[in-house]
Design an enzyme around this catalytic site. Structure first.
Site, PDB file in Angstrom:
ATOM      1  N   ASP A 130     -17.635   0.388  -7.861  1.00 49.08           N
ATOM      2  CA  ASP A 130     -16.905  -0.209  -9.049  1.00 49.08           C
ATOM      3  C   ASP A 130     -15.565  -0.317  -8.540  1.00 49.08           C
ATOM      4  O   ASP A 130     -14.671   0.497  -7.851  1.00 49.08           O
ATOM      5  CB  ASP A 130     -16.620   0.751 -10.195  1.00 49.08           C
ATOM      6  N   ASP A 164     -28.741  -4.878 -18.702  1.00 50.53           N
ATOM      7  CA  ASP A 164     -28.366  -3.543 -19.374  1.00 50.53           C
ATOM      8  C   ASP A 164     -29.386  -3.453 -20.574  1.00 50.53           C
ATOM      9  O   ASP A 164     -29.233  -3.998 -21.516  1.00 50.53           O
ATOM     10  CB  ASP A 164     -27.121  -3.379 -19.559  1.00 50.53           C
TER      11      ASP A 164
END
Lengths: 256, 214
Positions: free
Chosen positions: A12, A131
């Protein structure tokens, strides 16, 4: 002789720096994505994924530079996700040296974007990130697409969505279980299996990896073509090499 | 100064190829769609990703067909991915597309569903990831690369050459297909050496030093 299952470390990145702590004793700067990517490359990572969690567009320029730098030093495939909303965003990342881009929210808001993108740059560059959260259990479990980090339901069935994205030209699916993400209790294997069986394109399993057994389960029980993990590699609990050795020991074909 | 020209015809990302070449050589590397520049180069790299129909359309639109036919003949030439597929006679893709016909053969799509006969496993298409390449004969571009090394692939169409001697490397994915073709001064690969870590860079380095003789 056959195609190897892939292990993909994920970073990330916020404003050009890795967040969610990366801790290696022998790394000079644990926040530098390029240095960490180089480390994973040396350990035998099959690909690397950068998720850009930057909110402002100014900082996106920083991400482009990170990608450029990485592409000059690390010669394995690189996927970049986060904030990809237009074909121009995709071209920018590809021109910087990314091989694939992951499209998430923008696909949910406007599915046609995936069709446009795959037509313009080719399916091989387009990863659709899904997701999903379980909304029904029992004999016929169901999963739904959620946006905003798993907070907003969309009413879209995850399996049907995966099939639609394939039809629209996605080259690959990055599947994250929002129920498992960050839990370290393993992938949602039923979800992984349901999506893998429903599409012809490769599926990357993500969300929940806490140990090497979980990685192997993703392939053997979930049917995933690749497994993605972040924290187990970042904190030096396991190296990518150890993960591959373990998977090979379970009879999984890997690149050693 | 000796120059390596990477041909840019608007199909895919050339930065990786360019960067990987720069990494393995001190020679000048240029990305070009200019016939005179390409003609002046010592050696040529012909990459490309995407659909072959679009690729041939772009090549013809940019008027690069002539210069490609020229450099096929007379200097070290490396095709990558679409740069291999474009060299054969004909492709099934996009309703049938005529290619350069330098190497007799066809481009076919992986079957749908694609089943591994031995195991009954259903294979995913595109063929994406690291697979092994088995050398069919010695070649200067295989120097320092072990037989059955893994390279990074991403494609839904594959090349079947008509003359077995044109195949320098074979990969199995549901079917055996030509992962590397060699014909005189031309070497062309289905995989991406620029994304295949050490062995990929080794192959590029071999190309950069190759005299163009098989």
């Amino acid at each position: 002789m056959s195609l190897a299952k892939r292990i993909i470390p994920c970073l990330d990145v916020d404003n050009g720096r890795v967040v969610k702590g990366v801790q290696f004793v022998d790394i000079r700067d644990a926040g530098d994505p390029v240095e960490i990517a180089r480390r994973y490359d040396e350990e035998g990572a099959d690909e690397i994924t950068f998720l850009d969690i930057t909110a402002s567009s100014d900082n996106r320029d920083t991400m482009v530079h990170v990608v450029e730098e990485m592409a000059s030093e690390v010669f394995i495939p690189l996927t970049v996700g986060g904030g990809i909303r237009e074909v121009a965003d995709i071209r920018r990342m590809l021109n910087a040296g990314a091989d694939k881009v992951a499209i998430n929210t923008a696909a949910v808001f406007r599915p046609e974007f995936v069709r446009e993108a795959s037509t313009k740059v080719g399916s091989q560059c387009i990863v659709v990130a899904i997701d999903a959260k379980q909304v029904e259990d029992g004999e016929n479990p169901k999963w739904e697409i959620f946006t905003h980090g798993g907070r907003k339901p969309t009413g879209i069935d995850a399996v049907e969505w995966a099939q639609l994205m394939q039809e629209y030209g996605a080259g690959e699916i990055l599947l994250t279980s929002m129920d498992r993400d960050g839990t370290k209790i393993g992938f949602d294997l039923a979800l992984t299996r349901a999506i893998c069986d429903a599409v012809e394109i490769p599926v990357i399993a993500s969300g929940g990896v806490g140990n090497l057994e979980h990685l192997a389960e993703g392939v053997l029980q979930g049917g995933a073509d690749a497994v993605l993990a972040a924290s187990i590699f970042h904190f030096g609990e396991y190296t990518v090499g150890q993960a591959k050795q373990y998977m090979a020991g379970q009879g999984i074909e890997v690149r050693l | 100064m000796s120059t390596i020209a990477v041909i840019d015809y608007g199909m895919g990302n050339l930065r990786s190829v360019y960067k990987a070449l720069e990494h393995v050589t001190d020679k000048r590397v240029i990305v070009s769609q200019d016939a005179a520049e390409i003609r002046a180069a010592e050696r040529v790299v012909f990459p490309g990703q995407g659909a072959i129909g679009d690729a041939m359309h772009h090549i013809n639109g940019l008027g690069l067909g002539g210069i490609l036919n020229e450099v096929f003949e007379d200097r070290p030439f490396l095709g990558i991915c679409l740069g291999l597929q474009a060299l054969v006679d004909h492709s099934e893709e996009d309703g049938g597309t005529g290619c350069f016909g330098l190497i007799p053969g066809t481009v076919k799509r992986f079957a749908s569903p694609l089943i591994e006969v031995d195991t009954g496993e259903r294979l995913k298409v595109p063929h994406m990831g690291w697979n092994q390449v088995s050398h069919r004969h010695d070649h200067p571009l295989w120097q320092g690369i072990e037989d059955n090394s893994r390279f990074y692939f991403v494609h839904s169409y594959y090349v079947a050459v008509s003359r077995p001697e044109d195949s320098a490397g074979v990969t199995h994915y549901g079917v055996d297909f030509t992962a590397a073709a060699a014909h005189e001064n031309v070497f062309a690969v289905q995989f991406h050496p620029e994304k295949s870590q050490h062995d990929g860079l080794q192959l590029l380095q071999n190309f950069v030093n190759w005299d163009g003789k098989p």
